[in-house]
Scaffold this motif. Structure first.
Motif, short mmCIF file in Angstrom:
data_model
loop_
_atom_site.label_atom_id
_atom_site.label_comp_id
_atom_site.label_asym_id
_atom_site.label_seq_id
_atom_site.Cartn_x
_atom_site.Cartn_y
_atom_site.Cartn_z
N GLY A 1 6.32 -7.90 -10.00
CA GLY A 1 5.65 -6.66 -9.63
C GLY A 1 5.88 -5.60 -10.68
N GLY A 2 4.85 -4.81 -10.93
CA GLY A 2 4.95 -3.74 -11.93
C GLY A 2 3.67 -3.65 -12.72
N SER A 3 2.74 -2.79 -12.21
CA SER A 3 1.46 -2.58 -12.89
C SER A 3 0.66 -3.87 -13.08
CB SER A 3 1.66 -1.85 -14.22
OG SER A 3 2.21 -0.56 -14.00
N VAL A 4 0.70 -4.75 -12.09
CA VAL A 4 -0.16 -5.94 -12.13
C VAL A 4 -1.60 -5.49 -11.89
CG1 VAL A 4 -0.74 -8.13 -10.99
CG2 VAL A 4 1.66 -7.50 -11.36
N VAL B 1 1.86 -6.14 -5.58
CA VAL B 1 0.94 -5.23 -6.27
C VAL B 1 0.85 -3.91 -5.52
CG1 VAL B 1 -1.38 -5.02 -7.26
CG2 VAL B 1 -0.40 -7.29 -6.86
N GLY B 2 1.08 -2.81 -6.23
CA GLY B 2 0.95 -1.50 -5.63
C GLY B 2 -0.44 -0.93 -5.89
N GLY B 3 -0.55 -0.09 -6.91
CA GLY B 3 -1.78 0.66 -7.18
C GLY B 3 -3.05 -0.17 -7.17
N ALA B 4 -3.03 -1.31 -7.84
CA ALA B 4 -4.26 -2.11 -7.98
C ALA B 4 -4.60 -2.88 -6.70
CB ALA B 4 -4.13 -3.07 -9.16
N TYR C 1 10.67 -9.63 -8.40
CA TYR C 1 11.26 -8.96 -9.56
C TYR C 1 10.32 -7.86 -10.00
CZ TYR C 1 12.36 -7.81 -14.35
OH TYR C 1 12.63 -7.11 -15.50
N GLU C 2 10.79 -6.62 -9.87
CA GLU C 2 9.96 -5.47 -10.21
C GLU C 2 10.76 -4.53 -11.12
OE1 GLU C 2 6.74 -4.77 -7.03
OE2 GLU C 2 8.56 -3.75 -6.37
N PRO C 3 10.58 -4.67 -12.44
CA PRO C 3 11.29 -3.72 -13.32
C PRO C 3 10.82 -2.30 -13.01
CG PRO C 3 9.71 -5.09 -14.56
CD PRO C 3 9.71 -5.60 -13.16
N ALA D 1 8.20 -0.47 -14.91
CA ALA D 1 6.81 -0.98 -14.91
C ALA D 1 6.07 -0.60 -13.64
CB ALA D 1 6.82 -2.51 -15.06
N ILE D 2 6.77 -0.02 -12.66
CA ILE D 2 6.12 0.28 -11.37
C ILE D 2 5.32 1.57 -11.47
CG2 ILE D 2 6.49 0.84 -8.94
CD1 ILE D 2 8.84 -1.02 -8.94
N GLY D 3 4.01 1.44 -11.28
CA GLY D 3 3.14 2.60 -11.25
C GLY D 3 2.99 3.31 -12.58
N THR D 4 3.43 2.66 -13.66
CA THR D 4 3.41 3.32 -14.97
C THR D 4 2.29 2.81 -15.87
OG1 THR D 4 4.88 1.63 -15.85
CG2 THR D 4 5.93 3.62 -14.95
N TRP E 1 0.82 -1.23 0.00
CA TRP E 1 0.00 0.00 0.00
C TRP E 1 0.84 1.27 0.00
CZ3 TRP E 1 -4.18 -1.58 4.16
CH2 TRP E 1 -5.07 -2.50 3.57
N LYS E 2 2.14 1.12 0.13
CA LYS E 2 3.04 2.30 0.14
C LYS E 2 2.53 3.33 1.16
CE LYS E 2 3.88 1.31 -4.68
NZ LYS E 2 4.56 1.73 -5.89
N MET E 3 2.60 4.63 0.83
CA MET E 3 2.15 5.65 1.79
C MET E 3 0.69 6.01 1.50
SD MET E 3 4.20 9.07 2.99
CE MET E 3 3.62 10.19 1.73
N GLY F 1 14.19 -3.44 0.24
CA GLY F 1 14.86 -3.12 -1.02
C GLY F 1 13.92 -2.71 -2.13
N HIS F 2 12.74 -2.22 -1.78
CA HIS F 2 11.84 -1.74 -2.84
C HIS F 2 12.56 -0.65 -3.64
CE1 HIS F 2 8.45 0.14 -4.86
NE2 HIS F 2 7.78 -0.98 -4.63
N SER F 3 12.30 -0.60 -4.93
CA SER F 3 13.06 0.35 -5.78
C SER F 3 12.83 1.79 -5.34
CB SER F 3 12.67 0.17 -7.25
OG SER F 3 11.32 0.49 -7.43
C1 PEP Z 1 5.12 -1.80 -6.26
O1 PEP Z 1 5.24 -0.68 -5.82
O2 PEP Z 1 5.65 -2.75 -5.67
C2 PEP Z 1 4.34 -1.98 -7.47
C3 PEP Z 1 4.50 -3.07 -8.14
O3 PEP Z 1 3.49 -0.94 -7.82
P1 PEP Z 1 2.40 -0.95 -9.03
O4 PEP Z 1 1.65 -2.25 -8.91
O5 PEP Z 1 1.56 0.24 -8.75
O6 PEP Z 1 3.18 -0.88 -10.29
#
Ligand code: PEP
Length: 255
Positions: free
Chosen positions: A210-213, A232-235, A166-168, A171-174, A10-12, A94-96
């Motif tokens: 991870g990355g816009s799943v 999963v972040g945003g979703a 593995y989170e390119p 792809a994160i939040g994009t 959920w991040k912040m 170690g989140h990016s």
């Molecule tokens: C994340 O922050 O770990 C992530 C994968 O974010 P999002 O799903 O929003 O790309």
């Protein structure tokens, strides 16, 4: 057999009240889900109350970070002892965003992972290349280096307790996801790196993508042999959306 691990970062985001409202709406949607491990990583401020709300549900509680030291003069930091006290069984390290925004190094990530393991908390160790590294053909070198250095302090007998995400970064939040084939290629490479370090133990390590799943792309990703879950972040902020991701039904069967 690796049990799929679906984790919400959920991040912040979310106050305590918002976290509790999520749990209330989410749990009925995943009741009866079998053979899939579900993890929620709220911000530190919501860990305690979210943990209480999840009690008995089978959904695990995770922190989004942890300090490598057990206690001491580290203003603003949170230790593994404190996370264990709150019932966390996982912690993202170690989140990016922490690597980029806080300058976190592989050595620091390795220290955090080792401390967490000593406290019985499973580290979800994030790795992933930047867009420039991918475009310059350096993605595999970068990810291999991160895996080696970030897991340097993990003893072989603890291999099955770690998770690699593995989170390119691109792809994160994009909204831009790695194709299932590209993700699989990197996951297979990560498993080779793990095999060099842990031998056969590498087969038991779960590697999340991870990355816009999203509900629409999770099934194709999860169909890959070396993709064992999603971070999963945003979703994951919406209970319905994250419940659909957890269940990863083929698109035509998605409720
Ligand atoms: C994340 O922050 O770990 C992530 C994968 O974010 P999002 O799903 O929003 O790309």
């Amino acid at each position: 057999m690796r049990v799929p691990l679906m984790a919400a970062n959920w991040k912040m985001h979310k106050t305590v009240g918002e976290a509790l409202a999520f749990v209330e709406a989410f749990l009925p949607r995943v009741r009866g889900v079998d053979g899939i491990e579900i993890v929620l990583a709220p911000p530190f401020t919501a860990l305690d109350r979210t943990g209480e709300a999840l009690a008995g549900s089978g959904v695990a509680l995770a922190a989004q970070d942890c300090h490598a030291e057990r206690f001491g003069a580290f203003t603003g930091e949170i230790s593994a002892t404190m996370l264990e006290d709150l019932g966390c069984t996982y912690a993202i390290v170690g989140h990016s965003e922490r690597r980029t925004l806080c300058g976190e190094t592989d050595t620091e990530v390795a220290g955090k992972a080792a401390t967490l393991l000593r406290h019985g908390i499973r580290p979800i160790v994030c790795v992933g290349e930047s867009l420039t590294e991918r475009e310059e053909g350096r993605a595999f070198d970068r990810v291999g280096e991160q895996v080696d250095k970030s897991l340097a302090s993990v003893p072989a007998d603890k291999a099955s307790e770690i998770v690699v995400a593995y989170e390119p970064i691109w792809a994160i939040g994009t909204g831009r996801t790695a194709s299932p084939a590209d993700a699989q290629e990197m996951h297979a490479f990560v498993r080779e790196c793990l095999a060099k370090r842990f031998g056969d133990g590498a087969h038991g390590v779960r590697i999340q993508y991870g990355g816009s799943v999203k509900p629409e792309n999770v099934y194709a990703l999860m169909a890959q042999p070396d993709i064992d879950g999603a971070l999963v972040g945003g979703a994951s902020l919406d209970p319905e959306s994250f419940a659909k991701i957890v269940c990863f039904a083929p698109p035509e069967e998605s409720p």
